[in-house]
Each structure stands twice: as structure tokens, then as C-alpha cells.
Motif scaffolding. Structure first.
Motif, PDB file in Angstrom:
ATOM      1  N   GLY A  50       4.782   8.311   0.149  1.00  0.00           N
ATOM      2  CA  GLY A  50       6.127   7.973  -0.314  1.00  0.00           C
ATOM      3  C   GLY A  50       6.664   6.651   0.201  1.00  0.00           C
ATOM      4  O   GLY A  50       7.730   6.218  -0.188  1.00  0.00           O
ATOM      5  N   HIS A  51       5.934   6.005   1.096  1.00  0.00           N
ATOM      6  CA  HIS A  51       6.326   4.695   1.621  1.00  0.00           C
ATOM      7  C   HIS A  51       5.575   3.603   0.866  1.00  0.00           C
ATOM      8  O   HIS A  51       4.443   3.797   0.438  1.00  0.00           O
ATOM      9  N   TRP A  52       6.216   2.460   0.719  1.00  0.00           N
ATOM     10  CA  TRP A  52       5.559   1.266   0.181  1.00  0.00           C
ATOM     11  C   TRP A  52       5.393   0.324   1.369  1.00  0.00           C
ATOM     12  O   TRP A  52       6.323  -0.388   1.742  1.00  0.00           O
ATOM     13  N   ILE A  53       4.239   0.319   1.978  1.00  0.00           N
ATOM     14  CA  ILE A  53       3.996  -0.445   3.193  1.00  0.00           C
ATOM     15  C   ILE A  53       3.550  -1.866   2.840  1.00  0.00           C
ATOM     16  O   ILE A  53       2.523  -2.055   2.192  1.00  0.00           O
ATOM     17  N   PHE A  54       4.320  -2.851   3.282  1.00  0.00           N
ATOM     18  CA  PHE A  54       3.998  -4.249   3.047  1.00  0.00           C
ATOM     19  C   PHE A  54       2.887  -4.651   4.011  1.00  0.00           C
ATOM     20  O   PHE A  54       3.021  -4.510   5.220  1.00  0.00           O
ATOM     21  N   ARG A  76       7.958  -1.844   7.939  1.00  0.00           N
ATOM     22  CA  ARG A  76       7.137  -2.478   6.905  1.00  0.00           C
ATOM     23  C   ARG A  76       7.344  -1.865   5.520  1.00  0.00           C
ATOM     24  O   ARG A  76       6.771  -2.321   4.543  1.00  0.00           O
ATOM     25  N   CYS A  77       8.150  -0.794   5.413  1.00  0.00           N
ATOM     26  CA  CYS A  77       8.370  -0.132   4.128  1.00  0.00           C
ATOM     27  C   CYS A  77       9.321  -0.961   3.271  1.00  0.00           C
ATOM     28  O   CYS A  77      10.360  -1.402   3.737  1.00  0.00           O
ATOM     29  N   GLU A 126       0.870  -1.173   0.000  1.00  0.00           N
ATOM     30  CA  GLU A 126       0.000   0.000   0.000  1.00  0.00           C
ATOM     31  C   GLU A 126       0.908   1.226   0.000  1.00  0.00           C
ATOM     32  O   GLU A 126       1.744   1.378   0.901  1.00  0.00           O
ATOM     33  N   LYS A 127       0.771   2.071  -1.007  1.00  0.00           N
ATOM     34  CA  LYS A 127       1.622   3.266  -1.114  1.00  0.00           C
ATOM     35  C   LYS A 127       1.002   4.401  -0.313  1.00  0.00           C
ATOM     36  O   LYS A 127      -0.124   4.819  -0.580  1.00  0.00           O
TER      37      LYS A 127
END
Length: 92
Positions: A33-37, A89-90, A29-30
Motif C-alpha cells: 500500500g506504500h509507494w516507496i520512492f 520515502r512514501c 516501488e509499490k
């Protein structure tokens, strides 16, 4: 986080790595600016993903290490894959 023996992309088929990349990104989930797993965790706040080796054994890297492996390059012995944002989680 420090990793053990070197993991090389050449040890996996391109199709398999693309499959793992698609799976990883389907769990992202973006946000700001983070891509959170958003998938499974390892009990220490980091995401965890299973990767099956050609010999049938399974490697369980953290999600951010797998993201590095898939998007950037090999994981070398004793290599640290660090978050510049400190979000466990990023995977960006």
C-alpha cells in the motif's frame, strides 16, 4: 514539512508536468500500500527530485511534496505535506 513560496501547476506546461510525473512514478516501488520512492534522497530520509522552472532556476522538492503537487494540486505557502503512514520515502 513546510514549504516556502506557493508553487502553482499553471506555472509549468502540462507536458513538462506529465514528464515529471512519469519520472517520479518510474522511481516508485509499490509495497504493502506504500509507494516507496527509490530515487535520490535529501540526506534526511526523504526522496528529492529536481524540477526546472521556465526561468531556468531549479526547484528541489521532496518526492512526496512533488507527488502531491502532480497528483492533487498546488503547494501553498507554508503548507505542510504530511505522510499519514510516516514512511519518509512514501509518495502515495
Amino acid at each position: 514539512m513546510t514549504y516556502g513560496p506557493t508553487k502553482r501547476r499553471e506555472d509549468f506546461s502540462k507536458e513538462y508536468l506529465e514528464n515529471r510525473r512519469k519520472f517520479l512514478m518510474s522511481k516508485v516501488e509499490k509495497v504493502d500500500g506504500h509507494w516507496i520512492f527509490t530515487g535520490a534522497g535529501n540526506g534526511h530520509g526523504y526522496g528529492k527530485v529536481a524540477v526546472k522552472r521556465s526561468d531556468g532556476s531549479v526547484w528541489y522538492p521532496t518526492a512526496h511534496a512533488l507527488s502531491y503537487f502532480l497528483h492533487t494540486g498546488d503547494l501553498l505557502e507554508r503548507m505542510d505535506v504530511c505522510h499519514t503512514c510516516d514512511q519518509k520515502r512514501c509518495v502515495n
